[in-house]
Write a protein that holds these residues in place. Sequence first.
Motif, PDB file in Angstrom:
ATOM      1  N   GLU A   2       8.078  -3.212   0.143  1.00  0.00           N
ATOM      2  CA  GLU A   2       8.641  -2.103   0.899  1.00  0.00           C
ATOM      3  C   GLU A   2       9.601  -1.324   0.021  1.00  0.00           C
ATOM      4  OE1 GLU A   2      11.545  -1.862   4.706  1.00  0.00           O
ATOM      5  OE2 GLU A   2       9.536  -2.637   5.055  1.00  0.00           O
ATOM      6  N   ASN A   3       9.437  -0.024   0.001  1.00  0.00           N
ATOM      7  CA  ASN A   3      10.336   0.825  -0.756  1.00  0.00           C
ATOM      8  C   ASN A   3      11.688   0.871  -0.068  1.00  0.00           C
ATOM      9  OD1 ASN A   3      11.557   3.580  -1.483  1.00  0.00           O
ATOM     10  ND2 ASN A   3       9.883   3.360  -2.946  1.00  0.00           N
ATOM     11  N   LYS A   4      12.747   0.885  -0.846  1.00  0.00           N
ATOM     12  CA  LYS A   4      14.090   0.883  -0.281  1.00  0.00           C
ATOM     13  C   LYS A   4      14.343   2.109   0.587  1.00  0.00           C
ATOM     14  CE  LYS A   4      16.060  -1.764  -4.127  1.00  0.00           C
ATOM     15  NZ  LYS A   4      17.001  -1.725  -5.264  1.00  0.00           N
ATOM     16  N   SER A   5      13.683   3.228   0.267  1.00  0.00           N
ATOM     17  CA  SER A   5      13.939   4.460   1.004  1.00  0.00           C
ATOM     18  C   SER A   5      12.891   4.756   2.060  1.00  0.00           C
ATOM     19  CB  SER A   5      14.000   5.650   0.020  1.00  0.00           C
ATOM     20  OG  SER A   5      15.003   5.446  -0.955  1.00  0.00           O
ATOM     21  N   GLY A  33       0.300  -6.166 -17.297  1.00  0.00           N
ATOM     22  CA  GLY A  33       1.443  -5.264 -17.267  1.00  0.00           C
ATOM     23  C   GLY A  33       2.148  -5.399 -15.927  1.00  0.00           C
ATOM     24  N   GLN A  34       3.194  -4.650 -15.751  1.00  0.00           N
ATOM     25  CA  GLN A  34       3.912  -4.674 -14.487  1.00  0.00           C
ATOM     26  C   GLN A  34       4.742  -3.411 -14.345  1.00  0.00           C
ATOM     27  OE1 GLN A  34       6.774  -7.873 -14.337  1.00  0.00           O
ATOM     28  NE2 GLN A  34       7.230  -7.727 -16.506  1.00  0.00           N
ATOM     29  N   ILE A  35       5.052  -3.072 -13.113  1.00  0.00           N
ATOM     30  CA  ILE A  35       5.931  -1.929 -12.887  1.00  0.00           C
ATOM     31  C   ILE A  35       7.305  -2.280 -13.458  1.00  0.00           C
ATOM     32  CG2 ILE A  35       6.947  -0.399 -11.170  1.00  0.00           C
ATOM     33  CD1 ILE A  35       3.938  -0.220 -11.184  1.00  0.00           C
ATOM     34  N   PRO A  36       7.821  -1.508 -14.406  1.00  0.00           N
ATOM     35  CA  PRO A  36       9.143  -1.823 -14.961  1.00  0.00           C
ATOM     36  C   PRO A  36      10.186  -1.981 -13.862  1.00  0.00           C
ATOM     37  CG  PRO A  36       8.091  -0.096 -16.249  1.00  0.00           C
ATOM     38  CD  PRO A  36       7.230  -0.318 -15.032  1.00  0.00           C
ATOM     39  N   HIS A  64      -1.600  -4.280  -4.599  1.00  0.00           N
ATOM     40  CA  HIS A  64      -1.195  -5.384  -3.728  1.00  0.00           C
ATOM     41  C   HIS A  64      -0.795  -6.595  -4.570  1.00  0.00           C
ATOM     42  CE1 HIS A  64      -1.827  -8.836  -0.928  1.00  0.00           C
ATOM     43  NE2 HIS A  64      -1.240  -8.003  -0.091  1.00  0.00           N
ATOM     44  N   LYS A  65      -1.575  -6.862  -5.609  1.00  0.00           N
ATOM     45  CA  LYS A  65      -1.267  -7.986  -6.493  1.00  0.00           C
ATOM     46  C   LYS A  65       0.037  -7.757  -7.241  1.00  0.00           C
ATOM     47  CE  LYS A  65      -3.732 -11.126  -9.592  1.00  0.00           C
ATOM     48  NZ  LYS A  65      -5.015 -11.373 -10.293  1.00  0.00           N
ATOM     49  N   ALA A  66       0.325  -6.495  -7.586  1.00  0.00           N
ATOM     50  CA  ALA A  66       1.557  -6.162  -8.309  1.00  0.00           C
ATOM     51  C   ALA A  66       2.760  -6.025  -7.393  1.00  0.00           C
ATOM     52  CB  ALA A  66       1.353  -4.864  -9.096  1.00  0.00           C
ATOM     53  N   GLY A  67       2.519  -6.032  -6.075  1.00  0.00           N
ATOM     54  CA  GLY A  67       3.622  -5.948  -5.126  1.00  0.00           C
ATOM     55  C   GLY A  67       4.173  -4.555  -4.920  1.00  0.00           C
ATOM     56  N   VAL A  68       3.318  -3.532  -5.077  1.00  0.00           N
ATOM     57  CA  VAL A  68       3.739  -2.151  -4.827  1.00  0.00           C
ATOM     58  C   VAL A  68       2.764  -1.497  -3.858  1.00  0.00           C
ATOM     59  CG1 VAL A  68       4.922  -1.863  -7.038  1.00  0.00           C
ATOM     60  CG2 VAL A  68       2.483  -1.327  -6.878  1.00  0.00           C
TER      61      VAL A  68
END
Length: 260
Positions: A2-5, A33-36, A64-68
């Motif tokens: 979940e995005n903070k905003s 890789g991953q989202i910084p 989904h696997k990266a959690g975004v």
Amino acid sequence: MENKSLPVPLMWRLMLALSRLVVFPLCRLRVSGQIPGQLRGRAVILAANHVSPFDPIVMTAACHKAGVAPRFLATGGIFDAPIAGAAMRAAGHIRVDRNTTHVADALPAAAEALRDGAMVLIYPEGRIGLDPWMWPERGKTGVARLAAMSGAPVLPVAQWGAHAVFPYDTPKNLLRSTLRAMRRRPVVQVRFGDAPVGLPAATGNTGAQAMKATRLIMDGIDETLIHLRAGEMETPHVVDTTRTPDYSRVRPRPDRATHP
């Protein structure tokens, strides 16, 4: 996830989870890789290459696997479908009516989502790429203009192998492609870039700025894709014979002799 905003709609959460179930019998998904860390929970533009009609499902599963949970810019035809369209709207995705007078409406809508704190995913090529060697072709300037409008950073994302599941001419021969994919389960890879693209400061006229930024964005996708194409820098191992190469949008690269 979940995005903070900006909360992630329930429908989009369900679609993200379902995508993993859809992808599993058709291919072996590998995400690297991953989202910084500094980009998580804030507005970010994900810019990805496009090689197959299967890409959006693969990218959904990879996210989904990266959690975004980015909002996708998707072609308007999907939104017109009775069930899929309702799901796309409920998930908060953004409609793009290509080749119409409404195509420009997508950028303000995406910029608004970014200002609200969303992550947005775009295919800057604007179509499944037709580069003869299946490298990213010349991009449209929409991603660069969106970055300028919103101030959001652009993170390159590369994907490779989805063309071995569903070729360019899908849904033609869809059943045959599905059965073949289920039998072979080819490896499909997605890699998130290590860092945002370093975009130039605003100098010169707007069009020139957008073109320069677009070149840098496509170069960033290229560099990310190189990690996934070891051993097939020139001719892909799987050649999609349903694609008709288009040389008009081939991007000049100084390493063309080594990497096509």
